[in-house]
Design an enzyme around this catalytic site. Structure first.
Site, PDB file in Angstrom:
ATOM      1  N   GLY A 119       0.832  -1.206   0.000  1.00 39.85           N
ATOM      2  CA  GLY A 119       0.000   0.000   0.000  1.00 39.85           C
ATOM      3  C   GLY A 119       0.868   1.258   0.000  1.00 39.85           C
ATOM      4  O   GLY A 119       0.680   2.171  -0.811  1.00 39.85           O
ATOM      5  N   HIS A 120       1.855   1.305   0.920  1.00 38.24           N
ATOM      6  CA  HIS A 120       2.759   2.463   0.955  1.00 38.24           C
ATOM      7  C   HIS A 120       3.528   2.580  -0.361  1.00 38.24           C
ATOM      8  O   HIS A 120       3.711   3.669  -0.888  1.00 38.24           O
ATOM      9  CB  HIS A 120       3.801   2.299   2.072  1.00 38.24           C
ATOM     10  CG  HIS A 120       3.243   2.229   3.454  1.00 38.24           C
ATOM     11  ND1 HIS A 120       3.275   1.076   4.208  1.00 38.24           N
ATOM     12  CD2 HIS A 120       2.661   3.171   4.224  1.00 38.24           C
ATOM     13  CE1 HIS A 120       2.738   1.318   5.392  1.00 38.24           C
ATOM     14  NE2 HIS A 120       2.354   2.567   5.426  1.00 38.24           N
ATOM     15  N   VAL A 139      -4.933  -0.696  -1.473  1.00 35.31           N
ATOM     16  CA  VAL A 139      -4.290  -1.909  -2.005  1.00 35.31           C
ATOM     17  C   VAL A 139      -4.667  -3.063  -1.082  1.00 35.31           C
ATOM     18  O   VAL A 139      -4.595  -2.939   0.146  1.00 35.31           O
ATOM     19  CB  VAL A 139      -2.754  -1.745  -2.077  1.00 35.31           C
ATOM     20  CG1 VAL A 139      -2.104  -3.019  -2.584  1.00 35.31           C
ATOM     21  CG2 VAL A 139      -2.394  -0.572  -2.985  1.00 35.31           C
ATOM     22  N   MET A 187      -4.506  -3.828   2.942  1.00 36.31           N
ATOM     23  CA  MET A 187      -3.168  -3.881   3.545  1.00 36.31           C
ATOM     24  C   MET A 187      -3.045  -2.847   4.655  1.00 36.31           C
ATOM     25  O   MET A 187      -3.521  -1.724   4.520  1.00 36.31           O
ATOM     26  CB  MET A 187      -2.118  -3.637   2.474  1.00 36.31           C
ATOM     27  CG  MET A 187      -2.014  -4.805   1.547  1.00 36.31           C
ATOM     28  SD  MET A 187      -0.454  -4.796   0.674  1.00 36.31           S
ATOM     29  CE  MET A 187      -0.729  -6.228  -0.371  1.00 36.31           C
TER      30      MET A 187
END
Ligand code: PAF
Length: 273
Positions: A27-28, A167, A175
């Site tokens: 996700g990050h 995500v 996530m």
């Protein structure tokens, strides 16, 4: 950081920024990729911000793995990784905070008093240090994203906020660094969040517009899972975050559910369905 950012801006560089609390996941990384495409210098920060944790929350236990995070940032083409210490970030007795007074009174803000004051203050400080032209925040924290957008609007920060889509793991779990806390059973049970959102979306696609009916169907799914305890489950206006009754013009479904001692959040925009 600020001296470097000022020098880079004088050179005319476009600074992109992704603030994080570390323990990075896909996700990050997706936010970094979005930022990377829109800037010529990418800054990521890792700072587990004490000001956004309540007294009984998981500040100490929050997962950390700096070396792994550093390697991931390098791989994503992060030019500057900013990782201040709490003692450097905050003055000794800070007495100025940023309090958003509307959007942060509901949902996570109601459940976690002071949380968004900590978030707004640290993000404002990070913006003042990194001086980004654009900053990317994930839709997973939908309320945080809208509060930051409001802060930027109301306080005239010269930063363009970009929304990064949620995500998910292959099985649909959003996530989150906190997924690490889940036992094998809780990880399996946590899929009820996604199932509930999918069910509501499907009902909506089939014409259901009553928020009560959508919420009822979701609640039934979550309450069937013994380890799940609903913290909040709401259908709100995407702009005001206030609950709505008829979902005629789209809406945001937002939920927070405790799986054992781990609190998970997720959301879905109904207008996208
Ligand atoms: O979303 C997060 O990880 C944090 O709330 C943020 C934006 C980095 C501020 O500490």
């Amino acid at each position: 950081m600020q001296r470097r950012a000022l020098a880079l801006k004088r050179e005319g560089r476009v600074i992109g920024f992704v603030p994080t609390m570390g323990f990075l996941h896909e996700g990050h990384l997706s936010l970094m990729r979005i930022a990377r495409e829109r800037c010529d210098l990418l800054v990521a920060s890792i700072f587990v911000n004490p000001a956004q944790f309540g007294p009984n929350e998981d500040l100490e236990a929050y997962p950390r793995d700096f070396e792994r995070d550093q390697a991931l940032c390098e791989k994503e083409g992060v030019d500057i990784l900013f990782f201040p210490e709490a003692g450097t970030m905050y003055a000794e007795n800070p007495s100025v905070w940023i309090d958003e007074e509307s959007l942060s009174t509901v949902l996570c803000g109601a459940a976690r008093p002071g949380h968004f004051r900590g978030v707004c203050t640290v993000v404002a400080k990070l913006f003042n240090l990194v001086l980004p032209d654009i900053a990317v925040f994930g839709e997973k924290d939908a309320q945080q994203l809208r509060i930051i957008e409001r802060m930027v609007r109301d306080l005239d920060f010269p930063v363009k906020i970009i929304r990064g889509p949620i995500v998910r793991e292959a099985d649909g779990l959003a996530m989150s660094s906190r997924n690490k806390y889940l036992s094998v059973q809780e990880r399996q049970d946590a899929l009820c969040l996604r199932r509930a959102l999918e069910t509501a979306s499907e009902l909506y696609r089939n014409g259901e517009r009553q928020a009560d009916a959508l919420l009822g169907a979701m609640l039934e799914i979550i309450e069937a899972v013994p380890s799940a305890e609903v913290d909040y489950l709401e259908i709100v206006d995407d702009g005001t975050l206030q609950p709505i009754v008829n979902v005629d013009n789209g809406a945001l479904i937002a939920l927070a559910v405790r799986m054992g001692s781990t609190r998970l959040i997720d959301n879905e925009g109904l207008e996208n369905v």
